[in-house]
Design a protein around this motif. Structure first.
Motif, mmCIF file in Angstrom:
data_model
loop_
_atom_site.group_PDB
_atom_site.id
_atom_site.type_symbol
_atom_site.label_atom_id
_atom_site.label_comp_id
_atom_site.label_asym_id
_atom_site.label_seq_id
_atom_site.Cartn_x
_atom_site.Cartn_y
_atom_site.Cartn_z
ATOM 1 N N ASN A 1 0.832 -1.201 0.000
ATOM 2 C CA ASN A 1 0.000 0.000 0.000
ATOM 3 C C ASN A 1 0.869 1.253 0.000
ATOM 4 O O ASN A 1 0.489 2.283 -0.552
ATOM 5 C CB ASN A 1 -0.929 -0.002 1.222
ATOM 6 N N GLU A 2 2.051 1.174 0.628
ATOM 7 C CA GLU A 2 2.947 2.323 0.664
ATOM 8 C C GLU A 2 3.918 2.340 -0.511
ATOM 9 O O GLU A 2 4.562 3.356 -0.765
ATOM 10 C CB GLU A 2 3.736 2.309 1.976
ATOM 11 N N LYS A 3 4.042 1.233 -1.217
ATOM 12 C CA LYS A 3 5.015 1.160 -2.310
ATOM 13 C C LYS A 3 4.439 1.646 -3.636
ATOM 14 O O LYS A 3 5.159 2.197 -4.472
ATOM 15 C CB LYS A 3 5.499 -0.287 -2.477
ATOM 16 N N PHE A 4 3.141 1.417 -3.848
ATOM 17 C CA PHE A 4 2.562 1.666 -5.160
ATOM 18 C C PHE A 4 1.655 2.886 -5.142
ATOM 19 O O PHE A 4 0.742 2.994 -4.312
ATOM 20 C CB PHE A 4 1.762 0.448 -5.629
ATOM 21 N N TYR A 5 1.903 3.779 -6.089
ATOM 22 C CA TYR A 5 1.057 4.956 -6.260
ATOM 23 C C TYR A 5 1.313 5.497 -7.667
ATOM 24 O O TYR A 5 2.406 5.320 -8.224
ATOM 25 C CB TYR A 5 1.381 6.018 -5.201
ATOM 26 N N PRO A 6 0.314 6.141 -8.273
ATOM 27 C CA PRO A 6 0.489 6.654 -9.637
ATOM 28 C C PRO A 6 1.591 7.711 -9.674
ATOM 29 O O PRO A 6 1.597 8.652 -8.885
ATOM 30 C CB PRO A 6 -0.873 7.267 -9.968
ATOM 31 N N GLU A 7 2.533 7.545 -10.605
ATOM 32 C CA GLU A 7 3.648 8.483 -10.671
ATOM 33 C C GLU A 7 4.291 8.403 -12.044
ATOM 34 O O GLU A 7 4.472 7.317 -12.606
ATOM 35 C CB GLU A 7 4.684 8.162 -9.599
ATOM 36 N N GLY A 8 4.653 9.546 -12.606
ATOM 37 C CA GLY A 8 5.403 9.557 -13.846
ATOM 38 C C GLY A 8 4.913 10.587 -14.834
ATOM 39 O O GLY A 8 3.741 10.964 -14.852
ATOM 40 N N ASP A 9 5.833 11.058 -15.670
ATOM 41 C CA ASP A 9 5.533 12.040 -16.710
ATOM 42 C C ASP A 9 4.900 11.331 -17.894
ATOM 43 O O ASP A 9 5.517 10.459 -18.516
ATOM 44 C CB ASP A 9 6.826 12.737 -17.121
ATOM 45 N N MET A 10 3.670 11.727 -18.233
ATOM 46 C CA MET A 10 2.950 11.112 -19.340
ATOM 47 C C MET A 10 3.289 11.727 -20.693
ATOM 48 O O MET A 10 2.733 11.332 -21.720
ATOM 49 C CB MET A 10 1.444 11.214 -19.097
ATOM 50 N N GLY A 11 4.224 12.688 -20.703
ATOM 51 C CA GLY A 11 4.567 13.351 -21.953
ATOM 52 C C GLY A 11 4.963 12.401 -23.068
ATOM 53 O O GLY A 11 4.440 12.499 -24.194
ATOM 54 N N PRO A 12 5.897 11.457 -22.833
ATOM 55 C CA PRO A 12 6.287 10.534 -23.913
ATOM 56 C C PRO A 12 5.117 9.715 -24.444
ATOM 57 O O PRO A 12 5.003 9.506 -25.664
ATOM 58 C CB PRO A 12 7.330 9.641 -23.230
ATOM 59 N N ILE A 13 4.232 9.246 -23.556
ATOM 60 C CA ILE A 13 3.087 8.465 -24.012
ATOM 61 C C ILE A 13 2.112 9.338 -24.794
ATOM 62 O O ILE A 13 1.587 8.928 -25.843
ATOM 63 C CB ILE A 13 2.379 7.803 -22.809
ATOM 64 N N ASN A 14 1.858 10.548 -24.295
ATOM 65 C CA ASN A 14 0.936 11.450 -25.007
ATOM 66 C C ASN A 14 1.442 11.742 -26.413
ATOM 67 O O ASN A 14 0.660 11.788 -27.374
ATOM 68 C CB ASN A 14 0.761 12.740 -24.217
ATOM 69 N N LYS A 15 2.747 11.935 -26.528
ATOM 70 C CA LYS A 15 3.330 12.194 -27.847
ATOM 71 C C LYS A 15 3.181 10.972 -28.750
ATOM 72 O O LYS A 15 2.870 11.096 -29.940
ATOM 73 C CB LYS A 15 4.803 12.563 -27.682
ATOM 74 N N PHE A 16 3.392 9.797 -28.174
ATOM 75 C CA PHE A 16 3.254 8.565 -28.953
ATOM 76 C C PHE A 16 1.824 8.358 -29.424
ATOM 77 O O PHE A 16 1.582 7.918 -30.562
ATOM 78 C CB PHE A 16 3.713 7.373 -28.101
ATOM 79 N N LEU A 17 0.852 8.657 -28.567
ATOM 80 C CA LEU A 17 -0.561 8.407 -28.895
ATOM 81 C C LEU A 17 -1.170 9.450 -29.828
ATOM 82 O O LEU A 17 -2.237 9.207 -30.405
ATOM 83 C CB LEU A 17 -1.383 8.355 -27.599
ATOM 84 N N VAL B 1 5.419 -0.389 -12.253
ATOM 85 C CA VAL B 1 4.023 -0.461 -11.829
ATOM 86 C C VAL B 1 3.463 0.942 -11.599
ATOM 87 O O VAL B 1 2.351 1.265 -12.037
ATOM 88 C CB VAL B 1 3.885 -1.324 -10.564
ATOM 89 N N ASN B 2 4.221 1.784 -10.926
ATOM 90 C CA ASN B 2 3.731 3.122 -10.630
ATOM 91 C C ASN B 2 3.473 3.931 -11.894
ATOM 92 O O ASN B 2 2.503 4.700 -11.979
ATOM 93 C CB ASN B 2 4.736 3.859 -9.738
ATOM 94 N N TYR B 3 4.331 3.761 -12.886
ATOM 95 C CA TYR B 3 4.158 4.509 -14.133
ATOM 96 C C TYR B 3 2.895 4.066 -14.864
ATOM 97 O O TYR B 3 2.120 4.893 -15.356
ATOM 98 C CB TYR B 3 5.378 4.325 -15.029
ATOM 99 N N PHE B 4 2.669 2.763 -14.917
ATOM 100 C CA PHE B 4 1.463 2.294 -15.618
ATOM 101 C C PHE B 4 0.205 2.552 -14.801
ATOM 102 O O PHE B 4 -0.888 2.682 -15.370
ATOM 103 C CB PHE B 4 1.608 0.822 -15.998
ATOM 104 N N MET B 5 0.337 2.642 -13.487
ATOM 105 C CA MET B 5 -0.805 3.104 -12.696
ATOM 106 C C MET B 5 -1.197 4.518 -13.123
ATOM 107 O O MET B 5 -2.394 4.832 -13.272
ATOM 108 C CB MET B 5 -0.446 3.096 -11.203
ATOM 109 N N GLN B 6 -0.197 5.356 -13.313
ATOM 110 C CA GLN B 6 -0.466 6.737 -13.742
ATOM 111 C C GLN B 6 -1.132 6.766 -15.110
ATOM 112 O O GLN B 6 -2.128 7.474 -15.333
ATOM 113 C CB GLN B 6 0.857 7.512 -13.782
#
Length: 718
Positions: free
Chosen positions: A292-308, A366-371
Motif C-alpha cells: 500500500n505504501e510502495k505503489f502509487y500513480p507516478e510519472g511524466d505522461m509526456g512521452p506516451i501522449n506524444k506517442f498516442l 508499476v507506478n508509471y502504468f498506474m499513472q
C-alpha cells in the motif's frame, strides 16, 4: 568440489569478528571444544551409499557496532567416503580467499576474508591437515586445492568461514537463504545456528516436515541465538522436472537490518512487530500494508501522449499493448546501445541522452502504468505472485520472491509485467502461470483498498510451440546438406530469444519502429562521431562472429556431430506478441556419421535429425518425486529428405509411431511424396504437474521419441 559463497554457512558455536586469524578460526573449528572430532560411525542402512555426512554445521551471524555491520557465515562438513565416486568428488576444492563486499561504503571497509580448512582422517585414526595457504594454486582468480592420497574409507573434515564487514547507517536486506534440509548424501547430524541482536529482523520458517527453529536463551536482552537441529536425514534426490522446495523438508530465512522505525518502514521485506519476534508467515494483511505504501500513480505522461497523438485503436486492449511496447523501448531498450559502448570503453554515453528515465525494477514500472491507466480511466489491479518453484503464495516469506505486475480489467484482461527486451503484453511469466496470487484492488486508479486472491491464467501445449522444418539432401553419399527453419511461440520463444538475440537485433528494430535516433546520431562532433561509429561497428562485428561460433557449437551439441559451412540468419525477433514467433534459419553440412554404406545400399540415420531426445536411464525409472514442469509445450518437426535420382527408400514402418495419454504424447509419420521422404513428428507435454503415479505414462512417450532417433532408413538403387 566447488564451494560457493552464496550457500556457505556453518560452524560451531560462536562466530568470529572480522580480523580473526586463520589459526584462531582453525581452533574454533577443530579445537578442544569440537564435540564431533571423533564422529566416525553411521547407521548400517547407509553402507551402500557413496558417502555419508557424519556432521554438518551451518552458522549465520549478524552483528553491528555503531555504523559497522559484520556478517559472518560458515559451513563445516565431516564426510565418510565410501566409494571411488565420492573420493573423486572431494579430491579438489575451488574457492576464493578474499573478496570485496558489495554492501560497503568506502574503500577500506570493502575488504572481507575467507578461511578454509581441510583435514583427512584415515581409517587407523591418523589425521592429515592440508595447508590450504601453501598447497592451493591460483587459477582464473580462484584458488584450487588438490587433496592428495584420498582413499575409500577416509573421512574428510572441512570448513569454510567467511567474514564480511561493511558500513550501514540506515538499513540493509541480506540475501535470503532457501534450501532443502538434507544433502545429496545422507546426514547423521545437522545443526544450523543463527545469531542476531537488536535492529536485525528475522523471517524464518520450515516446511514439508522440517523441524522448527528454536530460540536458545543467551542471558542478554539484545543478543539472540537460534538453532535448528536434525538427525538421521536421508539423502535428497534431484531428478529432472522437480521443484525441491515444494516437497522436500526445507527452510527459508532472511535477515533485514533496520536502525529505526523510519527505516523499518522503508526496508525491503516483511518485518515482524519487533526484532525479538521471528516472523514465520506473511498474511494477506502484511501484503496489503507493505505494498500500500510502495505503489502509487507516478510519472511524466509526456512521452506516451506524444506517442498516442493522432493514433486510433480498435479497443482499449490494442491501445494498452501498443503503449506497453512503446514504453519497453522508451524506458528500457533504447539505452542498451549506451550500455554496450560504455562497457566496451568506447565512450561515456549518458550525457547524450536527454531526460534519462530507465525503469530498473518492478516498482517504478508499476507506478508509471498506474499513472497511465488512471489518466485513461481504465480499471486495473496489481497482482502479487510468487514463482511456483518457491511453493504456494500461502507460504510466502521472502519479499524478493514476489513478482509484481498489473492486470488491466478490459474485456479481455491484459497482464503487464516489468520489462525485459522480449516481454509481451499478452503473456505472463511461465513461473507464475496457473498459480494462486494476491490481487491488490485499486480504487479510482490511485489507492490500494483491499487484497484478495486469484488463480492466474494458464497456457496450453499448443500455445508454447517449437516448429522446425529441416530439409536434408545427400552430399556425395557421404554427408548431408541441411537447411533448418525454426519458429518459436509462447514460452518456448523466451529462452530462444535470450540465446539467439543480441542488443543490435532488438535495439535497431525498435529505433526504426519508433523513429528514435541512434546513439551515434546524438554525437555532435563529426570527428568523434566517425571514430565512435567505427569502434561500435567493430564491436558488433566481433559480437556477431562470437555469436556464430556459439550457434555452430549449439548445433553440434544437438546433432552430436561436427558441422561445416554453418550460416545463421534472423528472420523475425518475435518481440511483439505471443503469436508473433521468433524465426531463424540455419544452414550447414555434416559428415558421414549419419550415412553408413552397406554393400550397394546406404543406411540413413534420418531419425537423428529430430536432434537429441531424453533417454531415461535405469536410475530414473524408479522415481519417488512428483513431476513439476515449467509449462505445457509441444514440438513439431518436419524432416524432408530429397531422394537421389534412381534410388528409393524402405524401412519407413519404424518411423511411424503413436503413443498418447493424459500426460502427453509422441506421434510420427513417414511417407514418400514424389522424390521426397516427408517425416512429421509431434511431441507434447500437457500439464504443469504430474503426480509420481503418472511417471510411467510419461516414460512411454519419452521412450518412443528417443527410439525414433535411433531408427534408420534404407536407401537403395531402383
Amino acid at each position: 568440489m566447488k564451494l560457493k559463497c552464496i550457500g556457505w554457512l556453518l560452524l560451531c558455536c560462536t562466530a568470529l569478528s572480522w580480523g580473526q586469524t586463520a589459526d584462531e578460526v582453525r581452533q574454533m573449528m577443530w579445537g578442544p571444544g569440537d564435540k564431533h572430532q571423533k564422529a566416525t560411525t553411521f547407521p548400517e542402512k547407509w553402507n551402500n551409499e557413496s558417502a555419508v555426512i557424519l556432521y554438518k554445521n551451518e552458522v549465520y551471524d549478524y552483528h553491528k557496532f555503531g555504523t559497522n555491520v559484520t556478517y559472518t557465515r560458515s559451513i563445516r562438513k565431516r564426510i565418510k567416503l565410501l566409494d571411488a565416486a565420492a573420493v573423486k568428488e572431494f579430491s579438489e576444492f575451488s574457492y576464493s580467499t578474499k573478496f570485496y563486499s558489495n554492501k560497503a561504503m568506502g574503500s577500506f571497509w570493502r575488504r572481507g576474508s575467507n578461511f578454509i580448512g581441510v583435514r583427512i582422517i584415515k581409517p587407523d585414526g591418523k589425521t592429515l591437515d592440508i595447508d590450504a595457504d601453501k598447497e592451493a594454486k591460483e587459477v582464473n582468480n580462484e584458488k584450487k586445492l588438490a587433496i592428495p592420497n584420498l582413499e575409500i574409507g577416509d573421512i574428510i573434515d572441512f570448513y569454510f568461514y567467511s567474514v564480511e564487514p561493511f558500513k550501514s547507517v540506515y538499513d540493509y536486506t541480506f540475501e535470503a537463504v532457501e534450501t532443502p534440509l538434507g544433502d545429496v548424501y545422507p546426514t547423521v547430524d545437522l545443526k544450523i545456528t543463527l545469531r542476531t541482536e537488536n535492529d536485525f529482523f528475522v523471517n524464518f520458517n520450515t516446511y514439508n516436515g522440517a523441524p522448527d527453529l528454536k530460540e536458545i536463551p543467551t542471558g542478554k536482552s539484545n543478543d539472540r541465538l537460534y538453532e535448528l537441529t536434525a538427525s538421521d536425514l536421508a539423502k535428497n534426490e534431484f531428478p529432472r522436472w522437480f521443484y525441491p522446495l515444494n516437497e522436500l523438508p526445507c527452510y527459508k530465512f532472511q535477515v533485514i537490518f533496520a536502525r529505526s522505525g523510519k527505516f523499518e518502514r522503508l526496508s525491503d521485506g516483511f518485518l515482524s512487530e519487533k526484532e525479538s519476534i521471528i516472523k514465520k508467515t506473511v498474511a494477506k494483511e502484511d501484503i496489503f500494508n507493505y505494498y500500500n505504501e510502495k505503489f502509487y500513480p507516478e510519472g511524466d505522461m509526456g512521452p506516451i501522449n506524444k506517442f498516442l497523438k493522432d493514433k486510433t485503436f480498435a479497443s482499449d486492449e490494442e491501445k494498452i499493448r501498443a503503449v506497453y511496447y512503446f514504453c519497453r523501448h522508451e524506458f528500457f531498450t533504447r539505452y542498451f546501445e549506451g550500455f554496450a559502448v560504455n562497457d566496451a570503453n568506447i565512450m561515456y554515453p549518458w550525457g547524450l541522452y536527454s531526460n534519462v528515465i530507465f525503469f530498473r525494477n518492478e516498482v517504478p514500472f508499476v507506478n508509471y502504468f498506474m499513472q497511465f491507466l488512471k489518466r485513461q480511466e481504465i480499471s486495473f489491479d496489481i497482482i502479487i505472485a510468487t514463482p511456483r518453484y518457491n511453493g504456494s503464495i500461502d507460504d510466502l516469506l521472502i519479499q524478493e520472491n514476489v513478482r509484481k505486475l498489473i492486470r488491466v480489467n478490459t474485456k479481455t484482461p491484459v497482464y503487464l509485467e516489468y520489462f525485459n527486451p522480449y516481454t509481451g503484453a499478452d503473456q505472463i511469466s511461465y513461473t507464475i502461470e496457473n498459480s494462486k496470487a494476491y490481487v491488490l484492488e485499486i480504487v479510482k486508479g490511485k489507492r490500494v483498498t483491499d487484497a484478495s486472491t486469484v488463480t492466474l491464467p494458464s497456457s496450453t501445449y499448443k500455445d508454447n510451440l517449437s516448429k522446425i522444418k529441416t530439409q536434408v539432401s545427400l552430399v556425395d553419399f557421404n554427408g548431408y546438406k541441411v537447411t533448418r527453419d525454426a519458429a518459436y511461440y509462447g514460452h518456448l520463444k523466451e529462452s530462444e530469444q535470450e540465446d539467439k538475440l543480441r542488443f543490435y537485433d532488438f535495439v535497431y528494430e525498435d529505433y526504426e519502429k519508433y523513429g528514435t535516433p541512434k546513439l551515434m546520431e546524438l554525437v555532435r562532433n563529426n570527428r568523434q562521431r566517425t571514430q565512435y561509429t567505427k569502434e561500435l561497428e567493430s564491436l558488433i562485428l566481433k559480437m556477431k562472429e562470437k555469436q556464430k561460433e556459439n550457434f555452430e557449437a549449439n548445433v553440434e551439441g544437438e546433432y552430436d556431430v561436427k558441422v561445416d559451412d554453418y550460416a545463421f540468419s534472423l528472420k523475425n525477433t518475435g518481440r511483439f506478441g505471443k503469436d508473433n514467433p521468433l524465426e531463424v534459419n540455419e544452414t550447414f553440412t555434416i559428415n558421414a556419421n549419419y550415412v553408413k554404406k552397406a554393400g550397394d545400399k546406404y543406411l540413413l540415420e534420418l531419425g537423428r535429425f529430430l536432434t537429441s531426445q531424453i533417454e531415461i536411464d535405469k536410475k530414473e525409472i524408479e522415481r519417488k518425486n512428483n513431476i513439476y514442469m515449467g509449462f505445457p509445450r509441444s514440438f513439431e518437426n518436419e524432416i524432408i529428405f530429397t531422394i537421389p535420382e534412381g534410388y528409393s527408400v524402405s524401412g519407413l514402418d519404424k518411423l511411424n509411431k503413436k503413443v498418447e495419454n493424459e500426460t502427453g504424447g509422441f506421434t510420427s509419420t513417414a511417407e514418400v511424396q514424389g522424390n521426397q521422404l516427408v517425416i512429421k513428428t509431434l511431441k507434447y507435454y500437457k500439464n504443469y504437474y504430474e503426480p509420481n503415479s503418472n511417471w510411467n505414462k510419461m516414460i512411454q512417450f519419452l521412450d518412443a521419441a528417443y527410439q525414433f532417433t535411433q531408427e534408420k532408413v534404407l536407401l537403395k538403387k531402383n
